[in-house]
Design an enzyme around this catalytic site. Structure first.
Site: not given
Length: 285
Positions: A57, A99, A122, A126, A147
């Protein structure tokens, strides 16, 4: 089992190699595997995998804000190529997401059925990757995590340790909440999920949540540094990309499947044990 891992040299991919070493692995990453190339899926098809773990990614959040086209080309278009290749070969796809697909306006942990609303390029790329993966490969599991930090590559924990050795005081954002996740723990859970038929969306992070400031304070305390960590607001530290204020992911579905991750404090302690020992050896060598 034949397993393809994209992003194999990255933070998560490195740990996946260790966890999955009993399987027949095909490891794909830059420069020989580029998600922006239209025929990149051929490498996956040729490997004839049972499972494709798509960890490759564009993960530079601020970089994605500066160049959203590149982020979309890698995280959305590239994911579609991987998903189509997996589907063509009859493989299962496990796509690693984030997240940051949520806007952070919630006040309770996000569950898989909550509607994404990304606030950054971003996050948008995703989320587009999630949609492409689910649409293009019927047998897909989207694993959202948060995280992430590990022994490979750059991350928040390493940055805090470095700054603690250079500065008399650290200033860390205290108004963003999330779930710190040790890459080794995530890799181990993915290793268990490889043989589980679960599909759709699944949140996988270390248990518990905290602010970046609380995370940094724990990093400094457990590493033995004596440096004050001052709380600041997001407004005090402007960044190109907006971050969700509250992106805590619920582990309810994971628990329902019979799985449980270690606490984020436990993951951090194990990371520090290995990282600090390696750093000590390197400094003595």
């Amino acid at each position: 089992m034949r397993i393809v891992v994209t992003g194999a040299q990255g933070q998560l991919g490195t740990d996946l190699q260790q966890v999955l070493q009993g399987h027949q692995l095909t490891l794909l990453d830059l420069p020989t595997f580029d998600l922006t190339e239209h025929d990149c899926g051929r490498r996956i098809i040729d490997a004839a995998p049972d499972v494709v773990i798509h960890a490759g990614a564009h993960t530079d959040v601020d970089g994605a804000e500066r160049n959203p086209e590149l982020a979309m080309a890698i995280n959305a278009d590239g994911t579609e190529r991987v998903a189509r290749a997996a589907a063509q070969g009859g493989a299962r796809l496990i796509y690693i997401s984030t997240d940051y697909v949520f806007d952070g306006c919630g006040t309770r942990p996000y569950v898989e059925t909550d509607r994404p609303n990304p606030v950054s390029a971003y996050g948008a790329s995703k989320y587009a990757g999630e949609e492409r993966a689910l649409a293009c490969c019927e047998n897909t599991l989207v694993v959202r995590t948060a995280w992430l930090y590990g022994l490979q590559g750059k991350n928040f924990v390493k940055t805090m340790l470095q700054l603690a050795s250079e500065r008399p005081c650290l200033k860390v954002v205290a108004d963003q909440q999330g779930c710190p996740t040790f890459a080794e723990d995530l890799a181990r859970m993915i290793g268990r999920l490889v043989s589980n038929p679960v599909q759709g969306l699944l949140h996988v992070t270390n248990e518990g949540h905290c602010s970046w400031h609380e995370f940094a304070t724990e990093i400094i305390r457990r590493s033995g540094h004596d440096v004050p960590v001052e709380p600041i607001t997001t407004a005090d530290m402007p960044r190109p990309a907006k971050r969700p204020a509250y992106s805590v992911l619920s582990a309810e579905r994971l628990h329902h499947l019979g799985f449980r991750m270690p606490s984020w404090q436990d993951g951090l302690q194990r990371f520090l044990h290995v990282f600090l020992a390696r750093s000590s050896v390197a400094s003595q060598g």
